[in-house]
Design a protein around this motif. Structure first.
Motif, PDB file in Angstrom:
ATOM      1  N   ARG A  16     -12.529  -4.926  -5.844  1.00 26.68           N
ATOM      2  CA  ARG A  16     -13.031  -4.111  -4.736  1.00 26.68           C
ATOM      3  C   ARG A  16     -14.143  -3.189  -5.203  1.00 26.68           C
ATOM      4  O   ARG A  16     -14.930  -2.691  -4.411  1.00 26.68           O
ATOM      5  N   ILE A  53       3.221   1.564  -0.657  1.00 25.39           N
ATOM      6  CA  ILE A  53       1.933   1.830   0.005  1.00 25.39           C
ATOM      7  C   ILE A  53       1.382   3.104  -0.628  1.00 25.39           C
ATOM      8  O   ILE A  53       2.028   4.151  -0.603  1.00 25.39           O
ATOM      9  N   ASN A  72      -2.486  -0.357   0.440  1.00 26.06           N
ATOM     10  CA  ASN A  72      -3.312   0.841   0.237  1.00 26.06           C
ATOM     11  C   ASN A  72      -3.840   1.379   1.556  1.00 26.06           C
ATOM     12  O   ASN A  72      -4.263   0.629   2.426  1.00 26.06           O
ATOM     13  N   ILE A  73      -3.840   2.696   1.653  1.00 27.64           N
ATOM     14  CA  ILE A  73      -4.459   3.327   2.808  1.00 27.64           C
ATOM     15  C   ILE A  73      -5.187   4.578   2.345  1.00 27.64           C
ATOM     16  O   ILE A  73      -4.705   5.310   1.477  1.00 27.64           O
ATOM     17  N   GLN A  74      -6.358   4.762   2.909  1.00 26.67           N
ATOM     18  CA  GLN A  74      -7.167   5.922   2.536  1.00 26.67           C
ATOM     19  C   GLN A  74      -7.051   6.947   3.646  1.00 26.67           C
ATOM     20  O   GLN A  74      -7.069   6.614   4.826  1.00 26.67           O
ATOM     21  N   VAL A  83      -0.399  11.218   7.441  1.00 26.26           N
ATOM     22  CA  VAL A  83      -0.520   9.756   7.466  1.00 26.26           C
ATOM     23  C   VAL A  83       0.773   9.136   6.924  1.00 26.26           C
ATOM     24  O   VAL A  83       1.329   8.193   7.506  1.00 26.26           O
ATOM     25  N   GLY A  86       3.443   9.197   9.455  1.00 23.41           N
ATOM     26  CA  GLY A  86       3.272   8.125  10.441  1.00 23.41           C
ATOM     27  C   GLY A  86       3.796   6.797   9.914  1.00 23.41           C
ATOM     28  O   GLY A  86       4.479   6.055  10.628  1.00 23.41           O
ATOM     29  N   ILE A  87       3.503   6.511   8.653  1.00 23.83           N
ATOM     30  CA  ILE A  87       3.983   5.244   8.072  1.00 23.83           C
ATOM     31  C   ILE A  87       5.504   5.299   7.901  1.00 23.83           C
ATOM     32  O   ILE A  87       6.214   4.351   8.214  1.00 23.83           O
ATOM     33  N   THR A  90       7.522   4.503  10.720  1.00 23.43           N
ATOM     34  CA  THR A  90       7.332   3.124  11.161  1.00 23.43           C
ATOM     35  C   THR A  90       8.027   2.135  10.219  1.00 23.43           C
ATOM     36  O   THR A  90       8.586   1.147  10.648  1.00 23.43           O
ATOM     37  N   ARG A  91       7.935   2.430   8.922  1.00 24.30           N
ATOM     38  CA  ARG A  91       8.488   1.522   7.905  1.00 24.30           C
ATOM     39  C   ARG A  91       9.468   2.279   7.023  1.00 24.30           C
ATOM     40  O   ARG A  91       9.076   2.891   6.034  1.00 24.30           O
TER      41      ARG A  91
ATOM     42  N   GLY B  68      -1.538   6.615  10.427  1.00 28.22           N
ATOM     43  CA  GLY B  68      -0.584   6.005   9.503  1.00 28.22           C
ATOM     44  C   GLY B  68       0.306   4.987  10.187  1.00 28.22           C
ATOM     45  O   GLY B  68       0.502   3.874   9.697  1.00 28.22           O
ATOM     46  N   ALA B  71      -1.569   1.921  11.200  1.00 25.37           N
ATOM     47  CA  ALA B  71      -1.857   1.129  10.000  1.00 25.37           C
ATOM     48  C   ALA B  71      -0.630   0.344   9.567  1.00 25.37           C
ATOM     49  O   ALA B  71      -0.742  -0.719   8.971  1.00 25.37           O
ATOM     50  N   ALA B  72       0.551   0.893   9.873  1.00 26.26           N
ATOM     51  CA  ALA B  72       1.796   0.216   9.516  1.00 26.26           C
ATOM     52  C   ALA B  72       2.239  -0.758  10.610  1.00 26.26           C
ATOM     53  O   ALA B  72       3.363  -1.238  10.586  1.00 26.26           O
ATOM     54  N   LEU B 198      -0.150  -2.701   7.138  1.00 27.95           N
ATOM     55  CA  LEU B 198       0.646  -2.396   5.953  1.00 27.95           C
ATOM     56  C   LEU B 198       2.123  -2.345   6.339  1.00 27.95           C
ATOM     57  O   LEU B 198       2.554  -1.405   6.991  1.00 27.95           O
ATOM     58  N   ASN B 207      -3.219  -5.689   1.405  1.00 31.31           N
ATOM     59  CA  ASN B 207      -3.989  -5.099   2.503  1.00 31.31           C
ATOM     60  C   ASN B 207      -4.451  -3.682   2.202  1.00 31.31           C
ATOM     61  O   ASN B 207      -3.775  -2.920   1.518  1.00 31.31           O
ATOM     62  N   LEU B 208      -5.602  -3.374   2.741  1.00 33.19           N
ATOM     63  CA  LEU B 208      -6.217  -2.056   2.528  1.00 33.19           C
ATOM     64  C   LEU B 208      -6.710  -1.536   3.873  1.00 33.19           C
ATOM     65  O   LEU B 208      -7.420  -2.226   4.583  1.00 33.19           O
ATOM     66  N   VAL B 209      -6.319  -0.334   4.204  1.00 33.60           N
ATOM     67  CA  VAL B 209      -6.833   0.328   5.403  1.00 33.60           C
ATOM     68  C   VAL B 209      -7.713   1.475   4.948  1.00 33.60           C
ATOM     69  O   VAL B 209      -7.240   2.404   4.297  1.00 33.60           O
ATOM     70  N   THR B 210      -8.980   1.393   5.263  1.00 35.38           N
ATOM     71  CA  THR B 210      -9.895   2.433   4.793  1.00 35.38           C
ATOM     72  C   THR B 210     -11.102   2.529   5.702  1.00 35.38           C
ATOM     73  O   THR B 210     -11.375   1.620   6.483  1.00 35.38           O
ATOM     74  N   SER B 211     -11.817   3.624   5.605  1.00 34.86           N
ATOM     75  CA  SER B 211     -13.064   3.751   6.350  1.00 34.86           C
ATOM     76  C   SER B 211     -14.214   4.115   5.419  1.00 34.86           C
ATOM     77  O   SER B 211     -15.291   4.446   5.867  1.00 34.86           O
ATOM     78  N   ILE B 212     -13.965   4.076   4.108  1.00 36.53           N
ATOM     79  CA  ILE B 212     -15.045   4.455   3.182  1.00 36.53           C
ATOM     80  C   ILE B 212     -15.731   3.209   2.626  1.00 36.53           C
ATOM     81  O   ILE B 212     -15.085   2.295   2.125  1.00 36.53           O
TER      82      ILE B 212
END
Lengths: 470, 355
Positions: A16, A53, A72-74, A83, A86-87, A90-91, B68, B71-72, B198, B207-212
């Motif tokens: 990446r 995650i 991965n989450i940014q 964030v 929120g996850i 959900t999980r 979040g 994304a999940a 995710l 998987n990747l969730v990003t905006s950058i």
């Protein structure tokens, strides 16, 4: 322990990242590399990599997803705990790692970290404290030491101007909910090994659903401290660690975990039934004649003005009319006055606002004063003559005077004056279907023990109407 | 029970009913008048239905919880009003950048600042034009009744998932607070597994969730892809409603509560022999500009009526590009025009007067 290979939780090549596929983007001597490695090793060791995650913050470690072979989450600056929440909601089985720097967690994200900790979100936070903003080039952080020079404290941090350094572990320890709080340091190999054990413990807590674990990691930033890596580690021991003591602040991991708060499952049919409680199948309209009633019911708070409007709207809905109900909006609301606008019609209703009612039900004097002049010519005004001594001055409207409050008091409950007025209005306009009205009423009365009384007041009103007006 | 059961509920409550029937699994909320009943209703009905409700510490946290949870893989929503929408701008931008499906109900109040709790339509620009930083759009649905608040919220989750986009339901204090008969949709929907989300499992590990996107070339490609998506939506999905438009010499363009009042004004004007009509956009993004252009070509007077300083009128003007005369009827601060007010103004225009 001698580690000879890259931990399995790291990607083998950093695709990446593009250029430089084998090297990280961190500066020489930076602590992120060490902290990342410890996390990656522990994930592999605990065999939870598939479930993990990784929440990347804003800061140098925003690109943690170059390296971590996990989900991965940014996250936006400071928001990783929200964030993560929120996850988590959900999980339930995911392992969440919130990895935040001192700008992210101790400045812009203070609210999110405090409240996630206070809710006891089952996640593990690694708080990398290097006493400075790294990514933006070395500005003051909340953790910057007193007197420490940075780009935004060129003369040194002044407590009088900038406040004192914040110890986040100490702040966290002031909350009841977090399960585990410990501060570690990466200043020496021995401390790194100790940190590794703490990292593992903080993740085990999450696997065991113990709740919120917080690990503060004192970490070097040689470039922005303007030191070489060796000096940086000495400075950590001499300056940073005395201010931020390396210690365990709390370990409640032996306390039994809170009860599971899993909610009951509701199937589709049961959901539809729940959402339709209180509804009804409207009867086909009994007449094809065009009819539109624009009703304003006004009085003071406690007279059941709004609920009388709801009852009326529910009743006409059951009779197959279109209906709207709107509570009072306007300056007349002040002083405890209230009014409800109800429109019902055989056609689609445009504006729900009743500026010019053709029916005014006035339960007290200010209501009559406020709205008498607005009533359409030919309209109907029902006056609660128990409370309103003034006479209606309009000659172009029909007036019914009803001692509703008195009748209600005699019946036992003053608050039933609204039902009396409403019943007489419907009867007078030949709109009363008493079977339907009585069927609707129980759903509109808040106090269930008052239902029978209200039903009796409908009969009393009808009897009064027969006697006085027919 | 029959599907034709109707019940009298507030618009705000109707949004909760629509959401549950539309498969929403998560509601994150923060109270604000005049949207609070949505969070309250969600707290009650989501919990009773085995879905999830959480009250966050701020709107900033709310929108990041949506980020979040979406994304999940969940179907997520929140509801707010002007000041809360401002606080959520950051998160909405990240959600757009990361292409996450979310549903937000905005029950508009008067601004700027704390303003007041009476209706305005002044969140038009921050919802229709983006609202947060960056080049992005949301789908914006504008209900005019409790029934539409239910139906649009129901539909919103499918749209959000299909396009990986935020769907905003733009109501106002009146539409949210008034009670009307509502019939819930007949079928409960639910989302499918998303290959990009995710789940915290082996299949989604990569998987990747990003905006950058640090590389300008990559950011450029991503941003143009987003623009293509918005154009695709505009081609595939646009809703509006018309009242007496065909021979209208005075055509109102209005949405939400204003459209209800204009609807009554149309009837009143027609009874006086003045040919009035109404075009009511049900989607503000995409805007029904094709239909509006058709109607504009016949030389009638267009009246953009709204509770803002002309935010929508600017878009209407642009669509006409000088081909039609466009009047602006604007009210601010929570003032609701009466039908009579509108009728008189149009009467003045019809007599050749100026406003």
């Amino acid at each position: 322990m001698i580690v000879k290979e890259k931990p399995k939780a790291f990607y083998d090549t950093f695709e990446r990242k593009g250029a430089g596929e084998k090297v990280t983007h961190y500066c020489p001597g930076c602590g992120h590399g060490t902290a990342h490695k410890l996390i990656a090793e522990v994930l592999a060791e605990m065999e939870i990599q598939d479930r993990t995650i990784f929440l990347s913050p804003v800061g140098c470690s925003v690109f943690a997803y170059y390296y971590m072979d996990t989900g991965n989450i940014q996250c936006a600056h400071g928001r990783a705990p929200a964030v993560g929440t929120g996850i988590r909601r959900t999980r339930k089985d995911a392992i969440l790692i919130s990895y935040q720097g001192d700008g992210d967690l101790a400045a812009i994200g203070t609210a999110e970290i405090i409240h996630a900790a206070n809710r006891g979100e089952n996640l593990t936070v690694f708080f990398i404290n290097n006493a400075i903003y790294g990514m933006t080039g070395g500005q003051m952080a909340p953790t910057t030491l007193e007197g420490q020079k940075t780009l935004t404290t060129p003369l040194g941090r002044s407590p009088g101007r900038d406040g004192h350094p914040i110890g986040m572990s100490e702040v966290m320890a002031s909350l009841k909910t977090p399960v585990f709080i410990e501060r570690v340091s990466l200043s020496t190999p021995g401390k790194v090994l100790k940190a590794r054990k703490v990292f593992r413990k903080a993740l085990e807590n999450q696997v065991d659903r113990k709740g919120f674990s917080f690990v503060e990691v004192l970490s070097p930033c040689p470039i922005n401290w303007k030191m070489d890596p060796v000096e940086a580690r000495k400075w950590m021991q001499d300056q940073l660690e005395p201010l931020y003591p390396v210690q365990n602040f709390r370990d409640h991991s032996e306390i039994p975990t809170p009860a599971d708060d899993t909610l009951p499952f509701l199937n589709d049919a049961a959901l539809i039934e729940l959402l339709q409680t209180g509804g009804s199948v409207p009867e086909p309209p009994s007449t094809s004649e065009k009819l539109e009633q624009r009703v304003k019911i006004a009085g003071f708070g406690g007279q059941g003005v709004l609920s009388a409007g709801v009852l009326l709207a529910n009743y006409v809905l059951a009779r197959g009319y279109q209906a709207t109900w709107l509570p009072s909006y306007g300056p007349e609301m002040r002083g405890g006055k209230a009014n409800a606008s109800v429109i019902f019609s055989t056609r689609e209703i445009g504006s729900p606002v009743v500026a010019h009612p053709n029916v005014l039900i006035a339960l007290n004097t200010p209501s009559l004063v406020s709205f008498e002049q607005d009533v359409q010519p030919g309209g109907l005004i029902l006056v609660n003559s128990s409370l309103i001594k003034e006479k209606v001055s309009r000659k172009d409207v029909e007036v019914l005077e009803i001692p509703a409050s008195e009748m209600a008091r005699e019946g036992g409950v003053l608050a039933t004056a609204n039902i009396i007025m409403l019943t007489i209005y419907l009867k007078h306009r030949d709109l009363a279907d008493i079977r339907i009205l009585k069927g609707i009423l129980p759903g509109s009365v808040k106090r269930k023990e008052a239902v029978d009384l209200n039903l009796r007041m409908i009969d009393r009103a009808l009897e009064y109407y027969e006697r006085m007006f027919s | 029970m029959s599907e034709n059961v109707k019940q009298l509920i507030k618009g705000n409550e109707a949004a909760v009913y629509g959401a549950l029937m539309g498969g929403a699994t998560h509601f994150f909320g923060y109270p604000i008048t005049p949207a609070s009943e949505i969070a309250q209703g969600a707290a009650r009905y989501f919990t009773l239905a085995g879905r999830h409700f959480l009250q966050a510490e701020s709107e900033v946290a709310v929108i990041n919880m949506l980020y979040g949870s979406a994304a999940a893989g969940a179907r997520v929503m929140t509801a707010s009003s002007g000041p809360g929408m401002s606080l959520m701008a950051e998160g909405l931008s990240y959600i757009a950048g990361a292409e996450l499906p979310c549903v937000v109900v905005d029950v508009q109040r008067a601004g700027p600042g704390l303003g007041n709790i009476w209706p305005e339509q002044s969140d038009y620009n921050i919802t229709v034009k983006g609202g947060g930083h960056g080049n992005y759009k949301s789908i914006v649905l504008a209900p005019h009744s409790a029934q539409e608040l239910c139906d649009f919220t129901y539909q919103a989750f499918e749209l959000a998932d299909r396009y990986r986009i935020t769907v905003i339901i733009l109501a106002d204090a009146y539409i949210g607070q008034m009670m009307e008969p509502v019939e819930i949709p007949g079928i409960v929907l639910q989302g499918q597994r998303k290959d990009w989300a995710l789940y915290g499992d082996r299949e989604s590990r990569g998987n990747l969730v990003t905006s950058i996107l640090m590389d300008p070339q990559l950011q450029s490609e991503h941003n143009w892809m987003l623009q293509d998506k918005y154009e695709q939506i505009a081609r595939e999905f646009c809703l509006w409603d018309e009242v007496e438009t065909e021979d209208a010499e005075y055509l109102f363009v209005a949405y939400g509560i204003t459209s209800r009042i204009c609807h009554s004004a149309v009837e009143e004007l027609r009874s006086k022999g003045i040919k009035a009509g109404l075009l009511r956009p049900q989607t503000l993004t995409p805007f029904p500009q094709k239909r509006l252009k058709e109607l504009a070509s016949t030389g009638r007077t267009i009246i953009s009526a709204e509770l803002s300083n002309g935010m929508m009128a600017e878009d209407v003007d642009r669509i006409f590009a000088g081909k039609a005369e466009c009047e602006r009827f604007c009210w601010l601060g929570g003032i609701i025009p009466s039908v009579q007010d509108i009728v008189e103004r149009v009467g003045t225009l019809a007599r050749g007067g100026t406003l």
